[in-house]
Design an enzyme around this catalytic site. Structure first.
Site: not given
Ligand code: 13P
Ligand code: G3H
Ligand code: ZN
Length: 307
Positions: A50, A82, A134, A180-181, A253, A256
């Protein structure tokens, strides 16, 4: 060193009816865990970074870690940005060796998302880099909006057709109810599989599922047993991931689940071995926890033995 891009990896997966994991990294141990697990399972793999991972570790550092380790494996590997949101930052990744980038314009109105994505696609394709875009927004329990508003944020199948035609993107991330998360659902997990089916019949390019961590019950309870505070954490059940893959998702993806595995394993290690203070031993415990999870994900996605 079979370094390739997401388009290649996902088109092959689409033909073979399996999905490939995209695992987020921000340091040496996570990258090692991903590549070691994928090599052992003979699976293609996508290493994702990311923008904030790069801010944390540095673009050169992460690239050199990736390149040094990827040169030693025999599986197809892609280095993927990402959720790229900033045009200049995206260009800098292209210049610094990333083989695949995501432009995330999901927060923009449709036409602006199209315009920005098309601009990025033109530049990336001129140097052989593949582009994930996206459409639709991932909304989670932290977004205080109603169920119908949430569904309004899901990807519209007909818009997806237009979007792909207008932008020329190589792969498409869609919103069908994941987020996410570690806190994805208030009640029972629910994904819109009918929507996925419709998108799949209308859109030919490979599809991507973000926010796909399962918040694995065993890992969660181990983290809690060793003191982690993760009340109400809930993810996408493994069975739903299997269904999504059977309906045409080719990139899943995961971030988490690696964070939770790292946390659970290090907490356990430090509790069970209070005399240890060598960072290498502590981090190796975290790495092992992540590697075990990655190996199981590879089995779940059906990419084992596909390299
Ligand atoms: P999770 O937070 O479910 O692992 O998703 C990660 C993600 O989509 C990164 O782009
Ligand atoms: O989609 C998000 C990913 O989990 C990346 O998270 O921006 O904290 O690295 P981050
Ligand atoms: Zn994502």
């Amino acid at each position: 060193m079979p370094i390739t891009n997401n388009k290649e990896i996902q088109q092959t997966a689409q033909r073979g009816k399996y999905a490939v994991g995209a695992f987020n990294t921000s340091n040496l141990e996570i990258t090692q865990a991903i590549l070691e697990a994928a090599e052992e399972k003979k699976s293609p793999v996508i290493i994702a970074t990311s923008q904030s991972a790069i801010k944390y570790a540095g673009i050169d550092t992460l690239y050199q870690i990736f390149k040094t380790l990827a040169e030693k494996v025999s599986i197809p590997v892609s280095l993927h940005l990402d959720h790229g949101t900033d045009f200049d930052i995206i260009i800098s990744y292209i210049r610094n060796g990333w083989t695949s980038i995501m432009y995330d314009g999901s927060h923009e109105p449709f036409e602006k998302n199209v315009e920005n994505t098309r601009k990025i696609v033109e530049i990336a394709h001129s140097v052989g880099i593949s582009v994930e875009a996206e459409l639709g927004r991932l909304v989670g329990v932290e977004d205080e909006i109603s169920v119908s508003e949430k569904e309004g944020a899901f990807t519209d199948p007909d818009e997806a057709v237009q979007f792909v035609e207008k932008t020329g993107c190589d792969t498409l991330a869609i919103a069908i109810g994941t987020s996410h998360g570690a806190y994805k659902f208030k009640g029972e997990p629910k994904l819109d599989f009918d929507r996925l089916k419709e998108i799949k019949t209308k859109v030919n390019i490979p599809l991507v599922l973000h926010g796909a961590s399962s918040v694995i019950p065993e890992v969660l309870s181990r983290a809690r047993n060793y003191g982690a505070e993760l009340k109400d954490a809930k993810g996408v059940p493994a069975e739903d991931i299997r269904t999504a893959v059977s309906l045409g998702i080719t990139k899943v993806n995961i971030d988490t689940d690696l964070r939770l595995a790292f946390t659970a394993s290090i907490r356990e290690f430090l509790t069970e071995k209070p005399e240890v203070f060598d960072p290498r031993k502590i981090l190796s415990a975290g790495k092992k926890g992540m590697k075990d999870v990655i190996s199981k994900k590879i089995e779940l996605l059906g990419s084992e033995g596909k390299a």
